[in-house]
Scaffold this motif. Structure first.
Motif, short mmCIF file in Angstrom:
data_model
loop_
_atom_site.label_atom_id
_atom_site.label_comp_id
_atom_site.label_asym_id
_atom_site.label_seq_id
_atom_site.Cartn_x
_atom_site.Cartn_y
_atom_site.Cartn_z
N LYS A 122 39.39 41.53 36.72
CA LYS A 122 40.29 40.90 35.75
C LYS A 122 40.35 39.39 35.97
CE LYS A 122 45.08 41.19 34.04
NZ LYS A 122 46.40 41.85 34.24
N PHE A 123 40.44 38.97 37.22
CA PHE A 123 40.48 37.54 37.54
C PHE A 123 39.21 36.85 37.05
CE2 PHE A 123 39.42 33.99 40.36
CZ PHE A 123 40.59 33.27 40.37
N ILE A 124 38.06 37.46 37.31
CA ILE A 124 36.79 36.87 36.90
C ILE A 124 36.77 36.65 35.39
CG2 ILE A 124 34.31 37.31 36.70
CD1 ILE A 124 34.52 38.80 39.42
N GLY A 125 37.27 37.64 34.65
CA GLY A 125 37.27 37.55 33.20
C GLY A 125 38.19 36.49 32.64
N LYS A 126 39.19 36.08 33.40
CA LYS A 126 40.17 35.11 32.91
C LYS A 126 39.82 33.65 33.23
CE LYS A 126 44.15 38.23 32.82
NZ LYS A 126 44.31 38.11 31.35
N VAL A 127 38.89 33.44 34.15
CA VAL A 127 38.52 32.06 34.52
C VAL A 127 37.74 31.43 33.37
CG1 VAL A 127 37.21 30.61 36.10
CG2 VAL A 127 38.53 32.55 36.98
N LYS A 128 38.19 30.27 32.93
CA LYS A 128 37.56 29.58 31.80
C LYS A 128 37.10 28.18 32.23
CE LYS A 128 38.47 32.85 28.75
NZ LYS A 128 39.04 33.82 29.71
N ALA A 129 36.07 27.68 31.52
CA ALA A 129 35.57 26.34 31.77
C ALA A 129 36.71 25.33 31.56
CB ALA A 129 34.40 26.05 30.85
N PRO A 130 36.73 24.24 32.33
CA PRO A 130 35.67 23.76 33.20
C PRO A 130 35.59 24.43 34.58
CG PRO A 130 37.49 22.24 33.27
CD PRO A 130 37.85 23.29 32.26
N ALA A 131 36.50 25.33 34.90
CA ALA A 131 36.41 26.05 36.17
C ALA A 131 35.21 27.00 36.13
CB ALA A 131 37.69 26.82 36.43
N ARG A 132 34.70 27.34 37.31
CA ARG A 132 33.59 28.28 37.42
C ARG A 132 33.94 29.33 38.46
NH1 ARG A 132 28.98 24.10 38.87
NH2 ARG A 132 30.74 23.30 40.06
N VAL A 133 33.42 30.54 38.28
CA VAL A 133 33.74 31.62 39.19
C VAL A 133 32.47 32.36 39.59
CG1 VAL A 133 34.21 33.28 37.33
CG2 VAL A 133 35.24 33.62 39.59
N SER A 134 32.40 32.75 40.85
CA SER A 134 31.30 33.56 41.39
C SER A 134 31.92 34.73 42.14
CB SER A 134 30.44 32.72 42.35
OG SER A 134 29.97 31.53 41.73
#
Length: 373
Positions: free
Chosen positions: A329-341
């Motif tokens: 769920k966290f991965i799906g909520k991260v939006k640009a300009p932030a990046r997630v791995s």
């Protein structure tokens, strides 16, 4: 003898074996009616079980380093004497005192230019007023003439609750892993600032600024980087700094990185959760303020506030971890300009064995997102 010392474990284990043998030996003599015989049987059984439980507990603690000392086990705050080191070593900031050094457990570790050095320090929070012990790992390159004019990227490394900073050295082997990654050409040399998020023991502050209480977020977001940058050759820009932790430390790392992208460019949460815990160990963190409670909820932040910058790494397992759903769920909520791995293992529990599998790639990930200048 220290809680984690081998002699303590040996003595308790031998005592457990001796009591078991005594139970077998004397049981026939106690197998008769009467208060004395019954009391003897009960006493032998209880003593054997208690010593066996203690031996198993000590062995588990030695393996995972849940508690580093007797005082830590019993929740007593340990006051550190502060000795300011005025040597010309680059650690003379008035907001940090070096109280000792030790050698990393790596080949050639006794020579700083070969194995690096670990400084034991006390950081004095200029704004928060918090005083916290930490370990600072300096890579071998820090002591080499070819790097004399260079600054290094730094990563704050946090334990879980109620872990000790020694966990990061002995159990999770951060300095050794960083050393190996650099030698393998998979990471750049980095300074590691290792401590536990429990800066007001035994209370778990969840790295928040508590009204009329410990200002823990301020300590990690402002005081700690300032003190380290004022004492070592570390840059002061966000691109010079990362933060990583496991469990509670992972939540703290992600929250501090999300709330302070101007300080930390990259944040990694190993087996993290995404909302501040509220239980007897934390006490009243928010004093009835929904604004502060929401601020400590990473999902709420991603849903309700403008996207911030920064890079995030989260880890979980398909089997054995309880945070798989919330991590997806966290991965799906991260939006640009932030990046997630992410790192998603097939299986792995909430323990040191799992984190030791995740730390090498996590350090490589941090290294790739930080710069020295």
């Amino acid at each position: 003898m220290g809680l984690t010392s081998t002699p303590v474990l040996v003595v308790v284990a031998v005592l457990a074996v001796a009591l078991f043998a005594a139970t077998v030996r004397f049981w026939p003599h106690l197998a008769r009616p009467g208060a004395a015989a019954v009391s003897g049987r009960i006493g032998l059984l209880l003593a054997t079980q208690l010593t066996l439980f203690a031996a198993v507990g000590l062995a588990a603690n030695n393996a995972f380093l849940f508690y580093g000392s007797w005082a830590d086990l019993f929740g007593r705050q340990q006051e550190l004497g502060v000795v300011t080191d005025h040597a010309r070593s680059g650690s003379g900031s008035r907001h940090m005192a070096r109280i000792g050094t030790q050698h990393p457990d790596v080949p050639g570790g006794r020579v700083p230019s070969v194995g690096g050095r670990i400084d034991k320090v006390v950081v004095l929070g200029r704004t928060s007023g918090i005083e916290a012990p930490a370990y600072v790992y300096l890579p071998p390159e820090y002591f080499r003439a070819a790097y004399a004019g260079r600054r290094f990227p730094a990563a704050v490394v946090l334990t879980g609750y109620p872990g000790t900073a020694e966990n990061l050295l002995k159990g999770l082997r951060y300095p050794q892993t960083a050393h190996e990654r650099v030698k393998a050409g998979k990471a750049q040399p980095m300074i590691l600032v290792m401590l536990r998020p429990t800066v007001a023991p035994p209370r778990d502050t969840e790295c928040v600024d508590i009204p009329k209480g410990p200002q823990t977020e301020t300590f990690f977001a402002k005081d700690l980087p300032e003190a380290i940058a004022g004492s070592y050759r570390v840059g002061e820009k966000a691109r010079n700094w990362g933060i990583i932790g496991n469990s509670t430390g992972g939540y703290c790392a992600l929250k501090i990185g999300m709330r302070h992208p101007d300080r930390y460019a990259a944040s990694a949460g190993l087996s993290a959760y995404y909302k501040a815990a509220e239980d007897p160990t934390t006490g009243d963190l928010f004093h009835g303020s929904e604004e502060l409670r929401n601020r400590a909820d990473l999902m709420w932040t991603l849903e309700n506030e403008p996207p911030s910058g920064g890079s995030f790494l989260v880890t979980t397992s398909r089997e054995g971890e309880g945070n798989l759903g919330s991590t997806v769920k966290f991965i799906g909520k991260v939006k640009a300009p932030a990046r997630v791995s992410s790192i998603v293992l097939d299986s792995g529990g909430h323990n040191f064995t799992t984190w030791r599998r995740e730390i090498p790639p996590a350090l490589e990930w941090l290294s790739a997102r930080l710069s020295e200048n």
